[in-house]
Scaffold this motif. Structure first.
Motif, PDB file in Angstrom:
ATOM      1  N   PRO A 175      41.688   9.200  33.219  1.00 26.11           N
ATOM      2  CA  PRO A 175      42.635  10.276  33.397  1.00 26.11           C
ATOM      3  C   PRO A 175      43.864   9.616  33.815  1.00 26.11           C
ATOM      4  O   PRO A 175      45.048  10.610  33.591  1.00 26.11           O
ATOM      5  N   THR A 181      48.120   8.758  30.923  1.00 23.29           N
ATOM      6  CA  THR A 181      48.694  10.250  30.297  1.00 23.29           C
ATOM      7  C   THR A 181      49.525   9.639  29.199  1.00 23.29           C
ATOM      8  O   THR A 181      50.003  10.641  28.574  1.00 23.29           O
ATOM      9  N   HIS A 237      44.525  15.621  29.909  1.00 20.28           N
ATOM     10  CA  HIS A 237      45.691  14.802  30.922  1.00 20.28           C
ATOM     11  C   HIS A 237      46.684  14.054  30.259  1.00 20.28           C
ATOM     12  O   HIS A 237      47.960  13.583  30.853  1.00 20.28           O
ATOM     13  N   ASN A 294      49.098  20.077  28.694  1.00 12.61           N
ATOM     14  CA  ASN A 294      50.214  19.207  29.366  1.00 12.61           C
ATOM     15  C   ASN A 294      51.011  18.313  28.326  1.00 12.61           C
ATOM     16  O   ASN A 294      51.682  17.383  28.780  1.00 12.61           O
TER      17      ASN A 294
END
Length: 306
Positions: free
Chosen positions: A39, A42, A63, A86
């Motif tokens: 995670p 990004t 993520h 995101n």
């Protein structure tokens, strides 16, 4: 471990801070399971590989903030691509994309987009425009998001119209069903009433026929003279009574004449005459016939004893 040119790739070895560079790794598929275990990555670079499609669970990598899929052979994106809420930076340069999934409109944080060198739908290509600098790429992201939101809204409206039409159709079917049921109930009610009326008429007809038969029987019974109802000669009218008395006198006279004839033919010398012979033969036949009758025999026997 991910497949890359037939060899295993350790993703942790390629992780640099929050950036994971898998470009030029000769990837045929995206190692989603291994990426989901990182995670911290990004920023994900999957450019310059042999990807033709993304797996269905690719959108679980929520993520990821920056994603580079340029210079692959992608023909379409997953239908739930919009789950990458995101995502801010997306590079799809030089693929084989024609359209984008409607869920693309859900990428509310997307600030940068490059769709150059794709066989895009003409309308989508016009909306995206060029991405030759930072400003153009940011404008492309804004315009494409607005365009996809409009498509999504239109699809939502169309879906609502279909749902409304289906609901109205369902209501219409229910109303028709209720009308049919009411019609069937009314038909059954009428049939039942008609059956009751038919049975009532049959009962009335049967009762009337029975009463008619009883009336006819009484009428016929009243027309048949009873033995006890035969009137005594004294009860007859005067002209009928005189006729009746004359008839009795005639019968009595004929009886006396017959007895006299029989007596003369039986005890006198005339018994050998042809007439008397016939009378005697007839008398003997009558006596023989009477003697053959049991009742007469009993009477004669009682008279002989007396």
């Amino acid at each position: 471990m991910a497949k890359a040119g037939g060899k295993g790739v350790n993703l942790k070895d390629k992780l640099d801070g929050n950036e994971l560079d898998l470009s030029l790794s000769d990837l045929n598929e995206v190692p989603v399971k291994e990426l989901a275990a990182l995670p911290k990555a990004t920023i994900l670079d999957l450019s310059c590989n042999n990807l033709t499609s993304l797996p269905s669970d690719f959108s679980s990598l929520t993520h990821v903030v920056k994603l580079d899929l340029s210079k692959n052979q992608l023909q379409q994106l997953p239908s739930d691509f919009g789950r990458l809420v995101n995502l801010q930076h997306l590079d799809l340069l030089n693929n084989r994309l024609v359209i984008l999934p409607v869920s693309f409109a859900q990428l509310k944080n997307l600030k940068w987009l490059d769709l150059k060198d794709n066989p895009l739908d003409p309308i989508l290509a016009k909306v995206a425009g060029d991405c030759l600098d930072e400003k153009q790429c940011k404008q492309a992201a804004i315009r494409v998001l607005q365009h996809m939101k409009a498509i999504q809204s239109e699809q939502d409206r169309e879906r609502q119209r279909r749902l409304q039409a289906e609901r109205e159709m369902e209501k219409k079917r229910e109303a028709e069903q209720r009308a049919r049921e009411a019609q069937e109930r009314e038909l059954r009610r009428r049939e039942k009433a008609e059956e009751k009326e038919r049975r009532r008429r049959e009962y009335d007809a049967l009762r009337a026929a029975r009463q008619e038969m009883e009336t006819q029987t009484k009428k016929e019974s009243s027309e048949i003279p009873k033995l006890s109802s035969v009137p005594h000669p004294s009860q007859l009218p005067r002209h009928r009574r005189s006729w009746f008395q004359a008839l009795l006198k005639l019968l009595l006279l004929m009886f006396l004449c017959a007895l006299s004839t029989v007596a003369v033919c039986r005890v006198t010398e005339l018994q050998r005459q042809s007439l008397c012979v016939s009378v005697n033969v007839l008398y003997e036949d009558v006596v023989t016939a009477l003697q053959s009758h049991k009742i007469v025999q009993n009477i004669l026997h009682q008279n002989s004893q007396q």
